[in-house]
Design an enzyme around this catalytic site. Structure first.
Site, PDB file in Angstrom:
ATOM      1  N   LYS A  46      -3.627   0.615  -2.815  1.00 35.92           N
ATOM      2  CA  LYS A  46      -4.899  -0.068  -2.607  1.00 35.92           C
ATOM      3  C   LYS A  46      -6.092   0.811  -2.969  1.00 35.92           C
ATOM      4  CE  LYS A  46      -5.702   1.119   2.231  1.00 35.92           C
ATOM      5  NZ  LYS A  46      -6.857   1.968   1.920  1.00 35.92           N
ATOM      6  N   THR A  47      -6.035   2.089  -2.623  1.00 35.26           N
ATOM      7  CA  THR A  47      -7.153   2.978  -2.932  1.00 35.26           C
ATOM      8  C   THR A  47      -7.308   3.124  -4.443  1.00 35.26           C
ATOM      9  OG1 THR A  47      -6.773   4.183  -0.866  1.00 35.26           O
ATOM     10  CG2 THR A  47      -8.129   5.265  -2.533  1.00 35.26           C
ATOM     11  N   ASP A 106     -13.171  -1.676   1.881  1.00 37.86           N
ATOM     12  CA  ASP A 106     -11.808  -1.173   2.069  1.00 37.86           C
ATOM     13  C   ASP A 106     -11.339  -1.492   3.495  1.00 37.86           C
ATOM     14  OD1 ASP A 106      -9.451   0.221   1.535  1.00 37.86           O
ATOM     15  OD2 ASP A 106     -10.279   2.116   2.240  1.00 37.86           O
ATOM     16  N   GLU A 107     -10.027  -1.597   3.692  1.00 31.89           N
ATOM     17  CA  GLU A 107      -9.437  -1.852   5.016  1.00 31.89           C
ATOM     18  C   GLU A 107     -10.095  -3.054   5.695  1.00 31.89           C
ATOM     19  OE1 GLU A 107      -6.802  -0.467   5.867  1.00 31.89           O
ATOM     20  OE2 GLU A 107      -6.701   1.610   5.191  1.00 31.89           O
ATOM     21  N   GLN A 112      -1.120  -5.422   8.484  1.00 31.60           N
ATOM     22  CA  GLN A 112      -1.415  -4.174   9.177  1.00 31.60           C
ATOM     23  C   GLN A 112      -2.675  -4.290  10.031  1.00 31.60           C
ATOM     24  OE1 GLN A 112      -0.403  -0.351   7.073  1.00 31.60           O
ATOM     25  NE2 GLN A 112      -0.380  -1.649   5.257  1.00 31.60           N
ATOM     26  N   ARG A 116       6.040   3.468   7.698  1.00 30.31           N
ATOM     27  CA  ARG A 116       5.612   4.878   7.595  1.00 30.31           C
ATOM     28  C   ARG A 116       6.729   5.736   7.006  1.00 30.31           C
ATOM     29  NH1 ARG A 116       1.341   3.787   6.699  1.00 30.31           N
ATOM     30  NH2 ARG A 116       2.169   1.681   6.795  1.00 30.31           N
TER      31      ARG A 116
END
Length: 699
Positions: free
Chosen positions: A50-51, A242-243, A273, A622
Site C-alpha cells: 500500500k505504501t 493513508d490507513e 484491519q 504478521r
C-alpha cells in the site's frame, strides 16, 4: 492568500520522472496508480504494497502536471509521513520540489492551517498546543477548581481527558459517551459535564488547543467560513489519505470537506484491519466510501509479498466469516512453506513452556530472536510466559508497554502481599496507604512512625486500630482508612498466607477493584489483569513461593536495565493492536480460548465479534514463515479444581478435515505437547525484506 491558479497541463509544464511504472508495479498496483482523477478507494490487503502504491500515485500525479503545492497527503504517524515523503523524494525529487507537498499527520496539517486562520475562530495566531501532559495538568486544575470532595468514585484527570477526547473525535456529547462507552462514570455524570465544560472554557481563555482541538477547530473553520473552505479546496486539488480504515468520524468529515466538490480524493486502507473502534475509529468511513462517493474507482490489492501460501490460506478462511467488508482473498507471491500449527496445551503453564522451547529451538537453528514474536489479546495473557522466559534466561521486550509485573496496578496489589509476608516492609506499606483517598506522603510517614513505635510483636491489623494511629488520619480519609484496615485484617489471618490467589481476590473485594473501575476505562482492563494474576497465583503452594517467583522476574528486568550492554536480540511480546503494521518470521498467538480471544466483554454484538475476528486476522498476517496458534484446554482457579476451556470460535470455525488450513498438536494426558513442530532451517527461508517491517516492497 492561499488561492493559486490551477497548474498548467501543457506538455511543456509536465515533468518527466523517467519511471517505468509497469516494470516496478504489479498489475493491481499499476491500475491504482494510473486511476483517473476523482474519488479512488484502494483496498490494500496485508503485505500488498500500500505504501508503494500511494507514493507512486503521488509521483504519477506530479508527472501529469499537478503542482506539489496542490497536494495534501495525510497519514496517522510522523514516522509514516517521513517514510512517504522520503519515497516521493526518491521518485521525483530530482525533477520536482517535493518539499512543497503538505504531507504529515492529520494534526500536523491542521496545526499549519489553523496558524493562518486562528483569528477567525477567536484565537491568537500564537496559540499554544498542549501535549498530553499539559492537558492532564490543566484537567487536574479544573478538577481542583470544582472543589470536589475526595470521592474515590471520581475518575482521575487522565480518565476525564479520555472521555472528552472520545466525545470530540466521535462528535458526540459527553453524555452519550458516558452512556455508551463509559457507564462506570454515570454516578458522577454531573461533575463530569461541569469539569469538561470548564476544561474547554479555560483552554479558550488562554488561547490553548490540545491535539483533538486542532481537528475540531479545523472542521469548525471549514464549516463556518465558506470563503476559507473555498480557498483550501482550491489549494488542495488532490487529497490522499493513508490507513483510511483507522479514521474516526471527525477525521472522515475533514477529509470530505477538504476534498470539496472536486472530489479528487485517493484513500488507501484495509477494512479487514480496522481494529481501533475503542479509540473512535469508524469502520463505515471505508466500508461506505462508495456510498458517499458514487461511481468511485475501487482498486483491491490482493497480492501479498509477506507470508507463505499456507499462512494466507488460514487468514483468508478466517476473515471470510465477516459480512461487513469488501470480500477479497490474498494470494501469495512467495513459495510454499511450513503449515501453520494449532497447538492445544494442558494449561497456561504448558502453553508458556511450549513457546519458550520452540523459541529456543529456532534460535539454536540460527533464527534471531528479533525475527520472532508472541502476540496476545491483552498484556495479562503473557504473565506465565514472562516468568518462563525469565527462568530460561531468554531476553524479551514488551512492545509499547511495561512488563506485566512492573505495571502500577500489579505492583499495588503485590505490595499488599509483600506487607502480609513481611510487616516490616516500609516501602510496601507506604505505597498502598497512599492509595487511600486523602492520604499523602506526609501522612504515610507519620502513620508508619506510629506503627513502628507500638510494642514489638503488635500485629499490623491491630496496630491500625490503635487510637494513637487513627488520630493521625485526616478526616477526609477516615472512611477509606477504615476499609484499608479491614482489608489488612482479612489478609493477615493465619491461614491466608497459604493462598496467594485468595489474597489478591481479597484485595480486589476490599475496594481496590472499585477504585480501578472508577479510574480507568473498561478497555484498559486493569481489573481483568488482576483476576488473571489471582488465577495464576493460586497455583503456588504458599505466598512465599509466589513472591519468590515474582522477584525472579524483577531481578531479570533490573539486570537488563543496569547490566551494561543490552542483549543484541530480544524476543518481542506484544498485544495484537500494538503489532499492526509489523511482521516477523515466526509468530506465536496465545490464549485462543473463548473469553480471552475473543474477549467476552467486547464480543457481545455481531459488529464487535467481527472486529475481534479482524484482530485475529491481523495477528495471523504478521507471520512470514511460521505460525503457531495456541489454546490451553484448562485452567486452575483458586479452588484448585481444573476448569475446561472452550477453544476460540476463530479456531473452531476454520475448515476441518482435508480442507483444514493448519496441522494440529494435541495435549498429552500427562501434560507434554505431542506432535513435534517440523523444523524449518533458516537458511532455507528467504531473507528478511530490506525495505522494513511492512515487507511490501517486492513488486
Amino acid at each position: 492568500m492561499l488561492t493559486r491558479a490551477p497548474p498548467s497541463m501543457s506538455p511543456s509544464a509536465t515533468p518527466s520522472l523517467g519511471i517505468d511504472y509497469a516494470a516496478l508495479l504489479n498489475a493491481e498496483q499499476l491500475a491504482a496508480v494510473e486511476a483517473a482523477p476523482g474519488p479512488v478507494l484502494v483496498i490494500a490487503g496485508a503485505g500488498s504494497g500500500k505504501t508503494r502504491t500511494l507514493t507512486f500515485r503521488v509521483a504519477r500525479m506530479l508527472e501529469r502536471g499537478m503542482s506539489p503545492d496542490f497536494i495534501l497527503l495525510l497519514t496517522f504517524t510522523n514516522k509514516a509521513a517521513r517514510e512517504m515523503t522520503r519515497r516521493v523524494e526518491e521518485l521525483a525529487g530530482a525533477v520536482v520540489d517535493t518539499r512543497r507537498i503538505l504531507a504529515g499527520t492529520f494534526h500536523h496539517a491542521a496545526h499549519l492551517l489553523l496558524r493562518q486562520y486562528a483569528g477567525l475562530l477567536g484565537f491568537s495566531r500564537g496559540f499554544t498546543v498542549l501535549d498530553r501532559e499539559d492537558s492532564r495538568d490543566l484537567m487536574s486544575t479544573c478538577l481542583a477548581e470544582r472543589k470536589l470532595k475526595s470521592d474515590k468514585r471520581f475518575p482521575r484527570a487522565d480518565a476525564v481527558l479520555d472521555v472528552v477526547s472520545l466525545a470530540t473525535n466521535l462528535q458526540q456529547p459527553v453524555s452519550r459517551v458516558l452512556v455508551e462507552r463509559r457507564p462506570q462514570f454515570l454516578p458522577v455524570a454531573p461533575e463530569m459535564f461541569a469539569t469538561a465544560a470548564r476544561f474547554h472554557q479555560r483552554k479558550a481563555q488562554m488561547h490553548l488547543m490540545d491535539y483533538d482541538d486542532l481537528l475540531a477547530h479545523l472542521k469548525r473553520l471549514l464549516v463556518e467560513h465558506a470563503s476559507v473552505r473555498a480557498e483550501l479546496t482550491e489549494r488542495f486539488q488532490c487529497v490522499l489519505v493513508d490507513e483510511y480504515q483507522d479514521t474516526n468520524p471527525l477525521q472522515g468529515d475533514l477529509v470530505d470537506l477538504l476534498a470539496g466538490e472536486r472530489k479528487n480524493l485517493t484513500v488507501v486502507g484495509d477494512d479487514c484491519q480496522s481494529i481501533y473502534s475503542f479509540r473512535g475509529a469508524e469502520l463505515s468511513n471505508i466500508v461506505d466510501f462508495p456510498v458517499r462517493y458514487p461511481g468511485c474507482a475501487l482498486h483491491p490489492l490482493t497480492r501479498n509479498y509477506r507470508s507463505t501460501p499456507e499462512i494466507l490460506r488460514l487468514a483468508n478462511a478466517s476473515i471470510a466469516k465477516n459480512t461487513r467488508q469488501f470480500p477479497k482473498a490474498l494470494t501469495a507471491e512467495r513459495a510454499s512453506g511450513v503449515m501453520p500449527r494449532v497447538v492445544g496445551t494442558l494449561d497456561g503453564l504448558e502453553q508458556a513452556a511450549f513457546v519458550a522451547q520452540r523459541v529456543q529451538e529456532l534460535r539454536d537453528q540460527g533464527l534471531s530472536l528479533e525475527d520472532m514474536a508472541v502476540l496476545y489479546r491483552a498484556h495479562s495473557h503473557s504473565l506465565e510466559l514472562q516468568l518462563e522466559l525469565t527462568r530460561r534466561d531468554i531476553p524479551f521486550r514488551v512492545r509499547s508497554g511495561v512488563r506485566f509485573f512492573e505495571q502500577a496496578h500489579v505492583k499495588d496489589v503485590l505490595a499488599y502481599l509483600k506487607l502480609v509476608h513481611n510487616p516490616a516492609d516500609e516501602l510496601a506499606f507506604k505505597r498502598i496507604i497512599q492509595r487511600v483517598p486523602g492520604v499523602g506522603s506526609a501522612t504515610a510517614e507519620h502513620l508508619w512512625t506510629a506503627l513502628r513505635a507500638l510494642p514489638e510483636g503488635t500485629p499490623l491489623a491491630e496496630g491500625l486500630g490503635r487510637s494513637e494511629v487513627r488520630a493521625l488520619v485526616p478526616r477526609k480519609a477516615t472512611e477509606g482508612f477504615g476499609r484499608f484496615a479491614q482489608v489488612l485484617g482479612v489478609l493477615t489471618r493465619p491461614e491466608a498466607a497459604r493462598a496467594p490467589g485468595a489474597l489478591i481476590e481479597a484485595v480486589l473485594a476490599g475496594g481496590y477493584a472499585e477504585q480501578l473501575r472508577a479510574e480507568f476505562s473498561e478497555e484498559e482492563r486493569r481489573e481483568d489483569d488482576l483476576r488473571q494474576l489471582a488465577e495464576f497465583a493460586a497455583r503456588f503452594e504458599d505466598l512465599s513461593h509466589f513472591l519468590a517467583d515474582i522477584a525472579l522476574v524483577a531481578e531479570f528486568s533490573a539486570r537488563g536495565a543496569l547490566g551494561g550492554e543490552p542483549p543484541e536480540t530480544q524476543l518481542t511480546l506484544s498485544t495484537v493492536h500494538q503489532a499492526k503494521g509489523l511482521e516477523w518470521r515466526a509468530v506465536f498467538v496465545l490464549w485462543l480460548t473463548e473469553g480471552r480471544f475473543p474477549l467476552t466483554a467486547v464480543a457481545r454484538l455481531p459488529e464487535d465479534e467481527e472486529e475481534e475476528r479482524r484482530l485475529f486476522y491481523v495477528a495471523v498476517t504478521r507471520a512470514r514463515d511460521e505460525l503457531a496458534l495456541l489454546y490451553p484446554e484448562s485452567s486452575r482457579p483458586r479452588d484448585g479444581e481444573r476448569v475446561l476451556l472452550r477453544v476460540s470460535r476463530f479456531i473452531e470455525e476454520l475448515p476441518t478435515g482435508e480442507e483444514a488450513p493448519y496441522a494440529r498438536n494435541t495435549p498429552s494426558p500427562v501434560g507434554g505437547v505431542v506432535a513435534e513442530v517440523p523444523d524449518a532451517p533458516p537458511e532455507a527461508l528467504p531473507p528478511r525484506s530490506p525495505e522494513g517491517p511492512e515487507g511490501e516492497e517486492r513488486p
